[in-house]
Scaffold this active site. Structure first.
Site, PDB file in Angstrom:
ATOM      1  N   TYR A  80       0.822  -1.217   0.000  1.00 10.36           N
ATOM      2  CA  TYR A  80       0.000   0.000   0.000  1.00 10.36           C
ATOM      3  C   TYR A  80       0.858   1.269   0.000  1.00 10.36           C
ATOM      4  O   TYR A  80       0.753   2.079  -0.938  1.00 10.36           O
ATOM      5  CB  TYR A  80      -1.025  -0.018   1.152  1.00 10.36           C
ATOM      6  N   LYS A 124       1.361   3.964  -3.091  1.00 13.41           N
ATOM      7  CA  LYS A 124       0.988   5.374  -2.965  1.00 13.41           C
ATOM      8  C   LYS A 124       2.186   6.264  -3.286  1.00 13.41           C
ATOM      9  O   LYS A 124       2.046   7.318  -3.904  1.00 13.41           O
ATOM     10  CB  LYS A 124       0.465   5.680  -1.552  1.00 13.41           C
TER      11      LYS A 124
HETATM   12  N1  LIG Z   1      -8.578   6.502   5.048  1.00 18.35           N
HETATM   13  C1  LIG Z   1      -7.468   7.110   5.379  1.00 18.35           C
HETATM   14  O1  LIG Z   1      -7.136   7.236   6.571  1.00 18.35           O
HETATM   15  C2  LIG Z   1      -6.567   7.657   4.328  1.00 18.35           C
HETATM   16  C3  LIG Z   1      -6.832   7.555   2.974  1.00 18.35           C
HETATM   17  N2  LIG Z   1      -5.970   8.102   2.047  1.00 18.35           N
HETATM   18  C4  LIG Z   1      -6.240   8.041   0.605  1.00 18.35           C
HETATM   19  O2  LIG Z   1      -7.497   8.657   0.363  1.00 18.35           O
HETATM   20  C5  LIG Z   1      -8.133   8.049  -0.740  1.00 18.35           C
HETATM   21  C6  LIG Z   1      -9.542   7.678  -0.363  1.00 18.35           C
HETATM   22  O3  LIG Z   1      -9.477   6.730   0.702  1.00 18.35           O
HETATM   23  P1  LIG Z   1     -10.759   6.292   1.525  1.00 18.35           P
HETATM   24  O4  LIG Z   1     -11.872   7.197   1.213  1.00 18.35           O
HETATM   25  O5  LIG Z   1     -10.333   6.103   2.909  1.00 18.35           O
HETATM   26  O6  LIG Z   1     -11.000   4.856   0.897  1.00 18.35           O
HETATM   27  P2  LIG Z   1     -12.348   4.189   0.370  1.00 18.35           P
HETATM   28  O7  LIG Z   1     -12.029   2.775   0.121  1.00 18.35           O
HETATM   29  O8  LIG Z   1     -13.489   4.519   1.246  1.00 18.35           O
HETATM   30  O9  LIG Z   1     -12.567   4.942  -1.003  1.00 18.35           O
HETATM   31  C7  LIG Z   1     -11.890   4.619  -2.173  1.00 18.35           C
HETATM   32  C8  LIG Z   1     -12.872   4.657  -3.313  1.00 18.35           C
HETATM   33  O10 LIG Z   1     -12.158   4.314  -4.502  1.00 18.35           O
HETATM   34  C9  LIG Z   1     -12.965   3.404  -5.218  1.00 18.35           C
HETATM   35  N3  LIG Z   1     -12.141   2.530  -6.027  1.00 18.35           N
HETATM   36  C10 LIG Z   1     -11.342   1.524  -5.594  1.00 18.35           C
HETATM   37  N4  LIG Z   1     -10.799   0.903  -6.636  1.00 18.35           N
HETATM   38  C11 LIG Z   1     -11.254   1.524  -7.755  1.00 18.35           C
HETATM   39  C12 LIG Z   1     -11.052   1.339  -9.125  1.00 18.35           C
HETATM   40  N5  LIG Z   1     -10.290   0.356  -9.591  1.00 18.35           N
HETATM   41  N6  LIG Z   1     -11.662   2.173  -9.982  1.00 18.35           N
HETATM   42  C13 LIG Z   1     -12.485   3.141  -9.541  1.00 18.35           C
HETATM   43  N7  LIG Z   1     -12.717   3.373  -8.252  1.00 18.35           N
HETATM   44  C14 LIG Z   1     -12.105   2.571  -7.363  1.00 18.35           C
HETATM   45  C15 LIG Z   1     -13.720   2.594  -4.175  1.00 18.35           C
HETATM   46  O11 LIG Z   1     -14.871   1.985  -4.733  1.00 18.35           O
HETATM   47  C16 LIG Z   1     -14.017   3.641  -3.142  1.00 18.35           C
HETATM   48  O12 LIG Z   1     -15.266   4.257  -3.370  1.00 18.35           O
HETATM   49  C17 LIG Z   1      -7.263   6.861  -1.159  1.00 18.35           C
HETATM   50  O13 LIG Z   1      -6.519   7.217  -2.295  1.00 18.35           O
HETATM   51  C18 LIG Z   1      -6.371   6.637   0.044  1.00 18.35           C
HETATM   52  O14 LIG Z   1      -5.136   6.108  -0.346  1.00 18.35           O
HETATM   53  C19 LIG Z   1      -4.876   8.794   2.445  1.00 18.35           C
HETATM   54  C20 LIG Z   1      -4.566   8.926   3.752  1.00 18.35           C
HETATM   55  C21 LIG Z   1      -5.372   8.368   4.802  1.00 18.35           C
HETATM   56  C1  LIG Z   2      -5.707  -0.804  12.171  1.00 18.82           C
HETATM   57  C2  LIG Z   2      -4.619  -0.025  12.864  1.00 18.82           C
HETATM   58  C3  LIG Z   2      -4.857  -0.016  14.374  1.00 18.82           C
HETATM   59  C4  LIG Z   2      -4.924  -1.392  14.959  1.00 18.82           C
HETATM   60  C5  LIG Z   2      -3.799  -1.616  15.901  1.00 18.82           C
HETATM   61  C6  LIG Z   2      -4.027  -2.723  16.919  1.00 18.82           C
HETATM   62  C7  LIG Z   2      -4.364  -4.028  16.251  1.00 18.82           C
HETATM   63  C8  LIG Z   2      -2.755  -2.845  17.716  1.00 18.82           C
HETATM   64  O1  LIG Z   2      -5.105  -2.366  17.756  1.00 18.82           O
HETATM   65  C9  LIG Z   2      -4.539   1.413  12.358  1.00 18.82           C
HETATM   66  C10 LIG Z   2      -3.434   2.180  13.092  1.00 18.82           C
HETATM   67  C11 LIG Z   2      -2.959   3.259  12.143  1.00 18.82           C
HETATM   68  C12 LIG Z   2      -3.851   3.152  10.936  1.00 18.82           C
HETATM   69  C13 LIG Z   2      -3.335   3.672   9.591  1.00 18.82           C
HETATM   70  C14 LIG Z   2      -2.893   5.113   9.671  1.00 18.82           C
HETATM   71  O2  LIG Z   2      -3.903   5.942  10.201  1.00 18.82           O
HETATM   72  C15 LIG Z   2      -2.430   5.653   8.353  1.00 18.82           C
HETATM   73  C16 LIG Z   2      -3.197   5.254   7.166  1.00 18.82           C
HETATM   74  C17 LIG Z   2      -3.098   6.009   6.049  1.00 18.82           C
HETATM   75  C18 LIG Z   2      -3.660   5.611   4.831  1.00 18.82           C
HETATM   76  O3  LIG Z   2      -3.360   6.185   3.794  1.00 18.82           O
HETATM   77  C19 LIG Z   2      -4.588   4.469   4.779  1.00 18.82           C
HETATM   78  C20 LIG Z   2      -5.030   3.969   6.117  1.00 18.82           C
HETATM   79  C21 LIG Z   2      -3.889   3.932   7.120  1.00 18.82           C
HETATM   80  C22 LIG Z   2      -2.845   2.935   6.602  1.00 18.82           C
HETATM   81  C23 LIG Z   2      -4.437   3.512   8.512  1.00 18.82           C
HETATM   82  C24 LIG Z   2      -4.940   2.053   8.484  1.00 18.82           C
HETATM   83  C25 LIG Z   2      -5.315   1.518   9.859  1.00 18.82           C
HETATM   84  C26 LIG Z   2      -4.187   1.675  10.874  1.00 18.82           C
HETATM   85  C27 LIG Z   2      -3.022   0.815  10.463  1.00 18.82           C
END
Ligand SMILES: NC(=O)C1=CN([C@@H]2O[C@H](COP(=O)(O)OP(=O)(O)OC[C@H]3O[C@@H](n4cnc5c(N)ncnc54)[C@H](O)[C@@H]3O)[C@@H](O)[C@H]2O)C=CC1
Ligand SMILES: C[C@H](CCCC(C)(C)O)[C@H]1CC[C@H]2[C@@H]3[C@H](O)CC4=CC(=O)CC[C@]4(C)[C@H]3CC[C@]12C
Length: 369
Positions: free
Chosen positions: A159, A163
């Site tokens: 992952y 990214k």
């Molecule tokens: N959730 C988090 O804490 C963080 C997320 N991100 C980034 O933010 C972005 C959004 O993440 P989230 O909203 O958390 O994830 P999410 O899984 O809720 O949203 C991702 C969306 O992309 C769509 N998707 C996946 N594969 C696809 C494909 N092949 N074609 C078209 N659409 C596709 C999914 O259907 C989903 O709606 C991602 O790029 C992720 O890497 C970055 C930092 C932290």
């Molecule tokens: C799932 C983890 C916490 C469980 C720990 C346990 C088993 C000891 O209780 C999450 C801890 C940190 C999270 C990640 C972090 O916030 C950064 C992220 C950034 C992204 O771009 C995607 C999601 C994630 C990797 C996020 C995923 C869950 C954790 C690993």
């Protein structure tokens, strides 16, 4: 915010627009981008709530498609002024194969870049992640760092690796000539751990707590700080960046910005308790109940079980060697680059972000486990 019909001239495309972050970006654009004429929402799976958005002054077009299919991406991008590329496969639990993660995150991003170049779209905002920096597998702390803080970024997990590769593709594309002869302007936003309405992992912890009789057990020392940012503020940053890229191309093109707000610095678990606590859960222990070596052993065992069981079933628990390191390594951001470059201020205070998240959690059906 209402915009007159004449002022509405821009077409935006949000990839991944039905995801956790994508939905907030879509709604924020409709609320706060008065120049919007058409909003294209591209996703592998289109959500039913899109229908409700089709009654307003902006034309909302749902496009079911796959970012790893170049022709589908090109068709969606064609005629868009701005692309916000949030689609991605977020998997640190081993649910998807590394090949699939690369296909979606890297090839998918390459397809978006090429589609912009071929069709003449000039502005591309990429949702990157703090994970392109760290925490690294060596567990080095990143304490209140900013975009220029040196850090040994070592990626072994698919992952963060994907990214980081995708982010590089986007930044290297800045300045490429697009169809029509003008330069592409790109930049990348790096959210830390996003929280807020719709956050699946928070939902999982809530249901786990209910199953354990209203308790969760501390696994991470309270002293390990983990960066978190509210989804509404991340969405707001995307909207602002997309708007300002045109006016400040020389300054912002090719840049990276951490996403930040006023959310407090806490451990991953203590931070979650800000929301889980008011929902009736309690975190047991002031120190981790299990010693770290035992957690490492359990995480390794989980990884082994995942590998052994793969031919029969998908075993993907939250605890694995990677998530253990991420959760156990201090990684926090302190920066004002977004404020300096494009005037970003968080739209939601910490109190608002907290209240909104709690209300969402309290509204969840607690029996839906
Ligand atoms: N959730 C988090 O804490 C963080 C997320 N991100 C980034 O933010 C972005 C959004 O993440 P989230 O909203 O958390 O994830 P999410 O899984 O809720 O949203 C991702 C969306 O992309 C769509 N998707 C996946 N594969 C696809 C494909 N092949 N074609 C078209 N659409 C596709 C999914 O259907 C989903 O709606 C991602 O790029 C992720 O890497 C970055 C930092 C932290
Ligand atoms: C799932 C983890 C916490 C469980 C720990 C346990 C088993 C000891 O209780 C999450 C801890 C940190 C999270 C990640 C972090 O916030 C950064 C992220 C950034 C992204 O771009 C995607 C999601 C994630 C990797 C996020 C995923 C869950 C954790 C690993």
């Amino acid at each position: 915010m209402a915009g007159s019909a004449e002022a509405r001239k821009l077409v935006y495309l949000v990839t991944g627009g039905c995801g956790f972050l994508g939905e907030h970006v879509v709604r924020m654009l409709l609320e706060r981008e008065p120049r919007l004429r058409e909003l294209r929402v591209f996703d592998l799976h289109l959500s039913p709530w899109l229908e409700e958005l089709k009654t307003g002054p902006v034309q909302v077009t749902g496009i079911q498609g796959d970012v790893s299919e170049a022709h589908e991406v090109a068709a969606a991008v064609s005629g868009a002024h701005v692309v916000i590329h949030t689609a991605g496969l977020v998997d640190v639990f081993g649910r998807a194969s590394p090949e699939t993660i690369y296909k979606v995150n890297v090839q998918g991003t390459q397809n978006v870049v090429e589609a912009c170049v071929q069709t003449g779209t000039r502005f591309l905002v990429y949702t990157s992640s703090m994970e392109v920096v760290g925490p690294n597998i060596k567990g080095h702390p990143f304490y209140r760092g900013n975009e220029d803080t040196p850090y040994e970024a070592v990626h072994e997990h698919p992952y963060p690796h994907s990214k980081a590769q995708a982010e590089r593709l986007v930044l290297e594309a800045n300045g490429r000539m697009v169809h029509g002869g003008l330069p592409l302007v790109t930049c990348a936003l790096r959210p830390t751990g996003i929280y807020g309405e719709g956050h699946q992992i928070m939902r999982d912890f809530y249901h786990q707590g209910l199953r354990l009789g209203g308790r969760l057990f501390r696994a991470i020392p309270a002293s390990v700080e983990h960066g978190r940012v509210y989804v509404g503020n991340v969405a707001w940053m995307h909207v602002l960046v997309a708007r300002e890229l045109e006016h400040r191309a020389a300054l912002m093109g090719g840049q990276v910005y951490f996403c930040y707000d006023k959310s407090p610095y806490k451990s991953y678990e203590d931070f979650n308790m800000e929301f889980l606590g008011p929902c009736g859960l309690r975190l047991v222990g002031t120190r981790p109940l299990l010693p770290y070596w035992l957690l490492v052993l359990l995480a390794t065992l989980n990884a082994l079980l995942q590998w052994l069981l793969r031919p029969l079933l998908l075993y993907a628990p939250l605890l694995n060697p990677y998530t253990l390191v991420v959760a156990n390594t201090t990684f926090t951001v302190s920066t004002n680059k977004a404020q300096r470059h494009f005037g970003y201020e968080p739209l939601f205070s910490w109190e608002d972000s907290r209240t909104r998240t709690i209300l969402w959690m309290q509204g969840m059906d607690s029996s839906a486990q």
